[in-house]
Design a protein around this motif. Structure first.
Motif, PDB file in Angstrom:
ATOM      1  N   ASP A  99      61.371  38.550  46.882  1.00 36.82           N
ATOM      2  CA  ASP A  99      61.739  39.968  46.973  1.00 36.82           C
ATOM      3  C   ASP A  99      61.078  40.660  45.781  1.00 36.82           C
ATOM      4  N   LYS A 100      59.893  41.230  46.030  1.00 42.78           N
ATOM      5  CA  LYS A 100      59.113  41.803  44.927  1.00 42.78           C
ATOM      6  C   LYS A 100      59.821  42.998  44.300  1.00 42.78           C
TER       7      LYS A 100
ATOM      8  N   VAL B 151      64.552  34.238  33.877  1.00 45.99           N
ATOM      9  CA  VAL B 151      64.754  35.275  34.906  1.00 45.99           C
ATOM     10  C   VAL B 151      65.058  34.661  36.270  1.00 45.99           C
ATOM     11  N   SER B 152      66.104  35.161  36.919  1.00 43.48           N
ATOM     12  CA  SER B 152      66.400  34.756  38.291  1.00 43.48           C
ATOM     13  C   SER B 152      65.283  35.257  39.203  1.00 43.48           C
ATOM     14  N   THR B 153      64.824  34.403  40.098  1.00 40.09           N
ATOM     15  CA  THR B 153      63.875  34.858  41.117  1.00 40.09           C
ATOM     16  C   THR B 153      64.685  35.472  42.254  1.00 40.09           C
ATOM     17  N   ILE B 154      64.384  36.710  42.590  1.00 39.91           N
ATOM     18  CA  ILE B 154      65.120  37.388  43.673  1.00 39.91           C
ATOM     19  C   ILE B 154      64.379  37.142  44.995  1.00 39.91           C
TER      20      ILE B 154
ATOM     21  N   SER C  56      69.431  41.437  46.147  1.00 39.15           N
ATOM     22  CA  SER C  56      69.691  40.331  47.074  1.00 39.15           C
ATOM     23  C   SER C  56      70.178  39.124  46.283  1.00 39.15           C
ATOM     24  N   THR C  57      71.265  38.505  46.766  1.00 35.09           N
ATOM     25  CA  THR C  57      71.785  37.310  46.086  1.00 35.09           C
ATOM     26  C   THR C  57      71.400  36.031  46.832  1.00 35.09           C
TER      27      THR C  57
END
Length: 302
Positions: A25-26, A14-17, A274-275
């Motif tokens: 970014d919860k 999973v990418s952490t945002i 958010s990227t």
């Protein structure tokens, strides 16, 4: 001792945002988690390469692990990446993940020093011995500079009863085949998961267990449907999805590290997030965003 495979199927790394300020970014991370579970994945792996673990402090890694475990709330198994360059930090992160309720750990071999086989075995014994959780090895020789050979993996499995699988991130069918023939043949409960999208079909055909690969962040349906078709005995349908997965790795060539590419692809595939990525990674420029969009459209993914 557990004799069935514990971790199998499609497990997105999973990418952490992150927020624009670089904090977790919860809301974004939670939305991505929910999307992936809805898509039918078999587990979630947090704080792998795509989760940007190497750009995070120990405290940040602990906070992300705790948040992810809490938000998943037992809906699917959760794996936490706890590896690093030194044993003390890996043990501390592993024990934290265990206390926070992780279902398993994924531990890359130390990636600054080349480590002698004796020291590598000791390292994994120390880490695996520090927790009661199942441990998956993480082999990524392109980044660590050192391959976990099938013979070494077999030694580790025999030395540490809670080493139960491997994420084999190597662009080699021969390596995957040897891992299955050398380790899994002797220990059928051992889980062999490939790390590249385009090796999922090969891995299944060879008798392996699934995949932990980046495309399942933005196109989980491809891998989920391929696995379902394979399990249903519909190899023609599985090959159809495999044809698309074969094209995906060219997306990752758009930048290095390609963590930004994955996040832009998530957005292009319909989930506004958010990227932001952590340095030394940086934002994807407009020209490459356009290339990414064209590739995703060509593959009918967005």
């Amino acid at each position: 001792m557990q004799h069935t495979v514990q971790f199998s199927g499609i497990i997105p790394p999973v990418s952490t945002i992150f927020t624009a300020e670089g904090g977790l970014d919860k809301n974004g991370t939670a939305a991505l988690i929910d999307d992936l579970i809805t898509a039918g994945v078999d587990g979630l792996f947090f704080l792998g390469s795509g989760g940007e673990f190497s750009q995070l402090s120990v405290e940040e890694r602990k906070a992300i692990a705790a948040f992810a475990i809490d938000h998943v709330a037992g809906r699917v198994p959760v794996l936490i990446g706890t590896g690093g360059t030194n044993a003390r930090e890996t043990i501390a992160l592993s024990q934290h993940a265990a206390q926070a309720g992780a279902d398993g750990l994924v531990v890359i071999n130390p990636y600054y020093w080349k480590v002698s086989e004796q020291n590598l075995i000791r390292y994994y014994q120390q880490v695996a011995g520090s927790v009661d959780l199942p441990v998956l090895l993480y082999n990524f020789p392109a980044l660590t500079g050192q391959d976990l050979s099938p013979a070494l993996v077999k030694t580790l499995v025999e030395a540490c009863p809670n080493i139960v699988g491997i994420k084999d991130t190597i662009d080699s069918v021969a390596h995957l085949r040897s891992m299955i023939h050398t380790v899994k043949a002797a220990h059928p409960h051992f889980s062999v998961l490939c790390g590249f999208d385009d090796h999922l079909f090969n891995t299944l055909l060879l008798g392996g267990d699934g995949v932990i690969s980046a495309s399942s962040n933005f196109a989980p349906q491809l891998s989920v449907r391929l696995l379902q078709a394979y399990r249903d005995g519909d190899l023609a349908q599985a090959a159809h999805y495999h044809q698309t997965l074969l094209q995906i790795p060219q997306i990752y060539q758009l930048d290095t590290p390609f963590v930004n590419v994955i996040k832009e692809a998530i957005v292009l595939c319909g989930r506004p997030l958010s990227t932001h990525v952590l340095p030394p990674a940086g934002p994807l420029d407009d020209a490459r965003k356009a290339q990414l969009k064209a590739l995703l459209q060509q593959l009918k993914l967005c």
